[in-house]
Motif scaffolding. Sequence first.
Motif, short mmCIF file in Angstrom:
data_model
loop_
_atom_site.label_atom_id
_atom_site.label_comp_id
_atom_site.label_asym_id
_atom_site.label_seq_id
_atom_site.Cartn_x
_atom_site.Cartn_y
_atom_site.Cartn_z
N CYS A 106 -6.14 -11.83 -5.40
CA CYS A 106 -5.78 -12.54 -3.87
C CYS A 106 -5.01 -11.31 -3.16
CB CYS A 106 -5.39 -13.55 -3.84
SG CYS A 106 -6.29 -15.00 -4.54
N GLU A 120 -4.29 -12.60 5.14
CA GLU A 120 -5.63 -13.27 5.67
C GLU A 120 -6.86 -12.73 5.12
OE1 GLU A 120 -4.46 -9.23 7.80
OE2 GLU A 120 -3.39 -11.12 7.18
N GLN A 121 -7.89 -13.62 5.25
CA GLN A 121 -9.33 -13.31 4.83
C GLN A 121 -9.60 -12.08 5.41
OE1 GLN A 121 -10.19 -15.52 2.80
NE2 GLN A 121 -12.39 -15.14 2.43
N SER A 125 -12.98 -10.06 0.75
CA SER A 125 -12.14 -11.00 -0.12
C SER A 125 -13.10 -12.26 -0.35
CB SER A 125 -10.80 -11.56 0.48
OG SER A 125 -11.29 -12.00 1.99
N LEU A 127 -13.15 -16.49 -1.82
CA LEU A 127 -12.40 -17.68 -1.97
C LEU A 127 -12.02 -17.90 -3.45
CD1 LEU A 127 -14.77 -19.87 0.20
CD2 LEU A 127 -12.72 -18.57 0.89
#
Length: 137
Positions: A106, A120-121, A125, A127
């Motif tokens: 992450c 942030e996304q 990236s 999930l």
Amino acid sequence: MLQKKLLVVILSVLMVSIVVVPIGLLYVLNNGNPYTKYLAEKYVPTHLEEVGYSKEDIKQTHYIEPKHLINKDFYHGHYKVIFQDEPTVVYYYGVTKKGKEVIQFCEREPTLGIVEQITEQTKHSVLDCDYSLENRK
């Protein structure tokens, strides 16, 4: 005669150990574990191809050895990936100890030399990422 041969063998093994063990230890400290490097270089590029990335999509990849403890469910080495269409973000991938699965971490970093994480996304990236700095004990 037999005792002399046995003594020579024992001394030879001892001398080789005194020389080889420190050299091996210095190599691992400076270059990382060659086994974890092999695993990362074997599994991560294959995983990236399986999820749809081609060599043209990727700007830069290489193995890195973190100098700090990481998540104990993963092998210590990371695989660093920078994508062509998002050259300002560094993604890290790891290989799990159980099952040798490739998971994206992450934590992502900007390539501008700033030491901060992107939370942030971002474009590439996923999930179901995992944190490399958790579960370290």
